[in-house]
Design a protein around this motif. Structure first.
Motif, PDB file in Angstrom:
ATOM      1  N   LEU A   1      -3.296 -10.501   4.827  1.00  0.00           N
ATOM      2  CA  LEU A   1      -3.702  -8.808   5.067  1.00  0.00           C
ATOM      3  C   LEU A   1      -3.091  -8.390   6.283  1.00  0.00           C
ATOM      4  O   LEU A   1      -3.321  -9.041   7.502  1.00  0.00           O
ATOM      5  CB  LEU A   1      -4.897  -8.125   5.090  1.00  0.00           C
ATOM      6  CG  LEU A   1      -5.147  -7.133   5.508  1.00  0.00           C
ATOM      7  CD1 LEU A   1      -4.570  -5.827   4.467  1.00  0.00           C
ATOM      8  CD2 LEU A   1      -6.759  -6.476   5.675  1.00  0.00           C
TER       9      LEU A   1
ATOM     10  N   CYS B   1       4.032   2.761   2.620  1.00  0.00           N
ATOM     11  CA  CYS B   1       4.404   1.565   3.479  1.00  0.00           C
ATOM     12  C   CYS B   1       6.116   1.411   3.499  1.00  0.00           C
ATOM     13  O   CYS B   1       6.808   2.058   2.649  1.00  0.00           O
ATOM     14  CB  CYS B   1       4.203   0.181   2.983  1.00  0.00           C
ATOM     15  SG  CYS B   1       2.339  -0.007   3.006  1.00  0.00           S
TER      16      CYS B   1
ATOM     17  N   VAL C   1      -1.263  -8.441   1.103  1.00  0.00           N
ATOM     18  CA  VAL C   1      -1.766  -7.185   1.185  1.00  0.00           C
ATOM     19  C   VAL C   1      -0.986  -6.606   2.414  1.00  0.00           C
ATOM     20  O   VAL C   1      -1.305  -7.058   3.505  1.00  0.00           O
ATOM     21  CB  VAL C   1      -2.870  -6.467   0.855  1.00  0.00           C
ATOM     22  CG1 VAL C   1      -3.133  -5.152   0.998  1.00  0.00           C
ATOM     23  CG2 VAL C   1      -3.764  -7.328  -0.658  1.00  0.00           C
TER      24      VAL C   1
ATOM     25  N   ALA D   1      -1.154  -3.223   4.238  1.00  0.00           N
ATOM     26  CA  ALA D   1      -2.249  -1.947   4.084  1.00  0.00           C
ATOM     27  C   ALA D   1      -1.411  -0.755   4.172  1.00  0.00           C
ATOM     28  O   ALA D   1      -0.163  -0.661   4.501  1.00  0.00           O
ATOM     29  CB  ALA D   1      -3.102  -1.898   5.501  1.00  0.00           C
TER      30      ALA D   1
ATOM     31  N   GLY E   1       0.797  -1.207   0.055  1.00  0.00           N
ATOM     32  CA  GLY E   1       0.130  -0.033   0.097  1.00  0.00           C
ATOM     33  C   GLY E   1       0.915   1.473   0.111  1.00  0.00           C
ATOM     34  O   GLY E   1       1.966   1.274   0.273  1.00  0.00           O
TER      35      GLY E   1
ATOM     36  N   SER F   1       1.867   0.967   6.444  1.00  0.00           N
ATOM     37  CA  SER F   1       2.464   0.076   7.642  1.00  0.00           C
ATOM     38  C   SER F   1       3.923  -0.045   7.610  1.00  0.00           C
ATOM     39  O   SER F   1       4.310   0.270   6.535  1.00  0.00           O
ATOM     40  CB  SER F   1       1.706  -1.313   7.083  1.00  0.00           C
ATOM     41  OG  SER F   1       0.363  -1.302   7.353  1.00  0.00           O
TER      42      SER F   1
ATOM     43  N   ALA G   1      -1.195  -5.117   8.670  1.00  0.00           N
ATOM     44  CA  ALA G   1      -1.233  -3.623   8.962  1.00  0.00           C
ATOM     45  C   ALA G   1      -0.820  -3.201  10.184  1.00  0.00           C
ATOM     46  O   ALA G   1      -0.655  -3.927  11.158  1.00  0.00           O
ATOM     47  CB  ALA G   1      -2.864  -3.206   8.672  1.00  0.00           C
TER      48      ALA G   1
ATOM     49  N   ASP H   1     -11.256 -10.574  -2.643  1.00  0.00           N
ATOM     50  CA  ASP H   1     -10.324  -9.824  -2.161  1.00  0.00           C
ATOM     51  C   ASP H   1      -9.031 -10.390  -2.332  1.00  0.00           C
ATOM     52  O   ASP H   1      -7.825  -9.483  -2.633  1.00  0.00           O
ATOM     53  CB  ASP H   1     -10.352  -9.921  -0.306  1.00  0.00           C
ATOM     54  CG  ASP H   1     -11.672  -9.366   0.071  1.00  0.00           C
ATOM     55  OD1 ASP H   1     -12.034  -8.407  -0.697  1.00  0.00           O
ATOM     56  OD2 ASP H   1     -12.203  -9.856   1.079  1.00  0.00           O
TER      57      ASP H   1
END
Length: 299
Positions: A209, A178, A191, A193, A175, A196, A211, A225
């Motif tokens: 995921l 990051c 992923v 986020a 993301g 992060s 984060a 997703d």
């Protein structure tokens, strides 16, 4: 006036052929010629140079009055490829934005793209960016001798992110903003986020995921997703095609296209019906239609 256009084999917006557009281009060049001031070109060049030198002197005087508060606006010179230690980036036919910089042993696989303001620096190691992956605006990628940077296929590295000496598996997404430090790895389809920060040598398993600061697991990804990252990367491939068509276009071609669109915009809707014959004006290509054609947006 002939208005038909097509997209050539190279993907660039162009006319059907030079012969078919010769008349229109000749009219454009004639119009440009008539727009010039009368008299010898050398005379107007000298007058223009004098006016510009006076303007420069006035600007310098104003800057001197402002002192340390003066701001000098400069147009940056784009730099896309720098050879370091005898190693030069391998770009191929991929899109690298004019303001992006690639240095050293950088390799872009087919369909990869590096966007505006991004820096990919491989002066101490190697960096490989896989097929159809994208490095977005102002991201920073670096490698070290001990930790080369490997980016897989259909990977997205978000704007403003920093990735150093890590391994990014296929279809993963980093993301915006990051931090992925040396020795870290992100599994397939995972992923990280936005915003992060991974700790050094952290491994994110496939399909998860993460984060936070430091980043921790949030959830497992499944279904749409899990497929969203690859779909987004494919859309960026199409968008990079459109940017490639125009980012390095010659000034003359840009001016000619602008003139064509200006004519079309000013033409009344029923203009053809007022003429004694019905000319073929052929609608000029539109941005949304082109983005849909290359898969950058949905129909």
């Amino acid at each position: 006036e002939k208005g038909r256009h097509r997209f050539g084999l190279s993907g660039r917006l162009c006319s059907p052929s030079r012969a078919e557009m010769a008349t229109t281009r000749a009219v454009y060049l004639k119009f440009a010629e008539l727009s010039k001031p009368p008299g010898p070109s050398a005379l107007w060049y000298s007058i223009g140079s004098l006016i510009r030198s006076i303007g420069k002197a006035i600007d310098g005087a104003g800057a001197a009055v402002q002192g340390s508060d003066a701001f000098e606006e400069k147009l940056p010179i784009p730099c896309t490829a720098v050879t370091v230690g005898g190693k030069a980036p391998t770009i191929g036919q991929n899109f690298v934005a004019p303001s992006a910089t690639l240095a050293g042993a950088v390799t872009l696989k087919p369909g990869a793209s590096v966007w505006y303001g991004a820096v990919v620096r491989a002066d101490a190691g190697t960096i490989t960016i896989g097929e159809m992956s994208n490095v977005q605006d102002n991201a920073l990628l670096t490698a070290t001798g001990n930790s080369p940077l490997s980016v897989g296929r259909l990977v997205t590295i978000g704007a403003g992110s920093s990735v150093s000496g890590a391994t990014l598996a296929d279809e993963c997404t980093i993301g915006c903003g990051c931090v992925v430090p040396e020795g870290a790895s992100v599994g397939k389809g995972s992923v990280l986020a936005a915003g992060s920060v991974l700790e050094p040598k952290t491994t994110i398993p496939a399909g998860q995921l993460w984060a936070g600061k430091p980043a921790k697991k949030v959830a497992n990804l499944a279904g749409t997703d899990a497929e969203a990252g690859a779909a987004s990367a494919r859309a960026m491939v199409g968008l990079s095609t459109v940017h490639q068509e125009h980012a390095w276009m010659a000034l003359e071609e840009l001016e000619f296209q602008h003139w064509q669109y200006k004519i079309e915009a000013g033409r009344p809707q029923n203009y053809s019906q007022s003429l004694r014959f019905s000319p073929d004006f052929g609608e000029l290509p539109k941005l949304r239609a082109r983005l849909t054609e290359v898969g950058a947006i949905s129909p």
